[in-house]
Design a protein around this motif. Structure first.
Motif, PDB file in Angstrom:
ATOM      1  N   VAL A   1     -10.181  -2.912  -0.630  1.00  0.00           N
ATOM      2  CA  VAL A   1      -9.660  -4.261  -0.879  1.00  0.00           C
ATOM      3  C   VAL A   1     -10.497  -5.301  -0.145  1.00  0.00           C
TER       4      VAL A   1
ATOM      5  N   ALA B   1      -0.790   3.533  -2.220  1.00  0.00           N
ATOM      6  CA  ALA B   1      -2.255   3.418  -2.187  1.00  0.00           C
ATOM      7  C   ALA B   1      -2.898   4.648  -1.559  1.00  0.00           C
TER       8      ALA B   1
ATOM      9  N   LYS C   1     -15.482   5.548  -4.346  1.00  0.00           N
ATOM     10  CA  LYS C   1     -15.349   4.319  -3.567  1.00  0.00           C
ATOM     11  C   LYS C   1     -15.953   3.134  -4.306  1.00  0.00           C
TER      12      LYS C   1
ATOM     13  N   TRP D   1      -7.541   2.690   1.265  1.00  0.00           N
ATOM     14  CA  TRP D   1      -7.407   1.479   0.470  1.00  0.00           C
ATOM     15  C   TRP D   1      -7.964   0.240   1.141  1.00  0.00           C
ATOM     16  N   GLN D   2      -7.831   0.131   2.456  1.00  0.00           N
ATOM     17  CA  GLN D   2      -8.148  -1.138   3.121  1.00  0.00           C
ATOM     18  C   GLN D   2      -9.603  -1.559   2.972  1.00  0.00           C
TER      19      GLN D   2
ATOM     20  N   TRP E   1      -0.433  -1.042  -5.480  1.00  0.00           N
ATOM     21  CA  TRP E   1      -0.538   0.173  -6.276  1.00  0.00           C
ATOM     22  C   TRP E   1       0.849   0.485  -6.817  1.00  0.00           C
TER      23      TRP E   1
ATOM     24  N   SER F   1       0.816  -1.217   0.000  1.00  0.00           N
ATOM     25  CA  SER F   1       0.000   0.000   0.000  1.00  0.00           C
ATOM     26  C   SER F   1       0.850   1.267   0.000  1.00  0.00           C
TER      27      SER F   1
ATOM     28  N   GLU G   1      -1.508   3.888  -9.743  1.00  0.00           N
ATOM     29  CA  GLU G   1      -1.732   4.849  -8.652  1.00  0.00           C
ATOM     30  C   GLU G   1      -2.272   6.191  -9.136  1.00  0.00           C
TER      31      GLU G   1
ATOM     32  N   GLY H   1     -13.798   2.299  -7.271  1.00  0.00           N
ATOM     33  CA  GLY H   1     -12.549   1.695  -6.828  1.00  0.00           C
ATOM     34  C   GLY H   1     -12.719   0.234  -6.463  1.00  0.00           C
TER      35      GLY H   1
END
Length: 303
Positions: free
Chosen positions: A145, A137, A246, A141-142, A193, A134, A233, A249
């Motif tokens: 994913v 990232a 979001k 990000w968490q 990323w 990350s 990225e 993504g």
């Protein structure tokens, strides 16, 4: 053997020779012959001994076919193997099953199929471990994913386990076995990323790449063992700044995880595995049909 046919005496049927004495070797000639044989035996013994200790004898005995065979995983001690010890975490039955499909569709395609027409897939009897780099990232990000992995797991029935962060960066020739970094097992799926400078295939409008590496056994069994998701990225940051960043993504990561599990692009814009950006945010009927098939592959303790 002596020219007369025997090292111990004259031939019982010597050829006629008017010179006579040559039919029966003189003691001097016999001694020289015995000394020559002893010398040859000594040289032969030294050559054989040297060949034995250098491995030449072993290679001669086993033959070319044995030399060309690749050692099966686990034969050599850990640290010398090119593959991990087989059967790690492989259960006797699948760890999960895909949910019943409310609607099926033929709008799916597999990246690779075996000789019998079934798709190459991960074993459903062991978990798919994954790690995340990350470094580049976005801050959020968490949850992206986690949601993408949850959806991929739900649709396929395959179990995922997060092993934590990693410093590994994506490469075009990533090794499937990295014991110095991940121990004696297949390397986990890498989600990272990155930039087009590190991964040239991300150049242009490509925001993500996904795929897996497979292993083939002598009995015809093939399966994926690890994979990579590479996310651009700069482009991903632009997505996150958009109104529905979001959701988009998560959809991007889900799309790439579909490739990791074995789905190819389709021409149907109603599917998440469509090869261009679209309004689809979830796995659709064709995606789910394909993922369900990928989640019901055979188990094997041999890899």
């Amino acid at each position: 053997m002596e020219p007369d046919g025997s090292p111990y005496g004259p031939d019982p049927y010597p050829p006629p020779n008017p010179r006579g004495p040559l039919q029966n070797p003189t003691p001097q000639i016999r001694h020289r012959s015995i000394a020559a044989i002893a010398f040859l035996l000594l040289v032969l013994g030294l050559v054989c001994a040297g060949a034995y200790f250098s491995g030449e004898v072993q290679r001669t005995w086993t033959g070319p076919a044995a030399q060309s065979q690749v050692p099966r995983p686990g034969v050599l001690p850990f640290g010398q193997r090119q593959d991990p010890l087989p059967g790690r975490e492989e259960a006797d039955a699948p760890l999960g099953t895909p949910p019943p499909l409310q609607r099926t569709s033929n709008s799916y395609k597999f990246l690779a199929v075996k000789d019998d027409g079934t798709p190459v897939a991960y074993s459903p009897c062991r978990p798919i471990h994954y790690v995340v780099n990350s470094t580049l990232a976005p801050a959020s990000w968490q949850p992206l994913v986690e949601e993408a992995v949850r959806q991929a797991s739900l649709a396929s029935g395959l179990k995922f386990i997060y092993d934590g962060p990693t410093s590994e960066v994506p490469t075009s020739n990533r090794a499937g076995y990295q014991p110095e970094m991940y121990g004696d097992r297949w390397a986990p799926v890498l989600i990272a990323w990155t930039t087009p400078e590190q991964v040239p295939r991300l150049a242009g409008q490509t925001v993500g790449l996904g795929g897996s590496s497979s292993i083939g056994l002598s009995n015809g069994y093939k399966a994926y063992v690890t994979g990579t998701v590479s996310l651009d990225e700069p482009q991903f940051a632009g997505i996150m700044d958009s109104p529905q960043g979001k959701e988009i993504g998560v959809a991007v990561i889900m799309h790439e995880l579909g490739h990791v599990l074995g789905l190819d692009h389709v021409d149907d814009p109603r599917q998440l595995m469509y090869d261009q950006a679209s309004w689809v945010r979830q796995y659709a009927a064709g995606d789910r049909t394909g993922l369900a098939k990928l989640g019901t592959g055979p188990c094997s303790k041999d890899f």
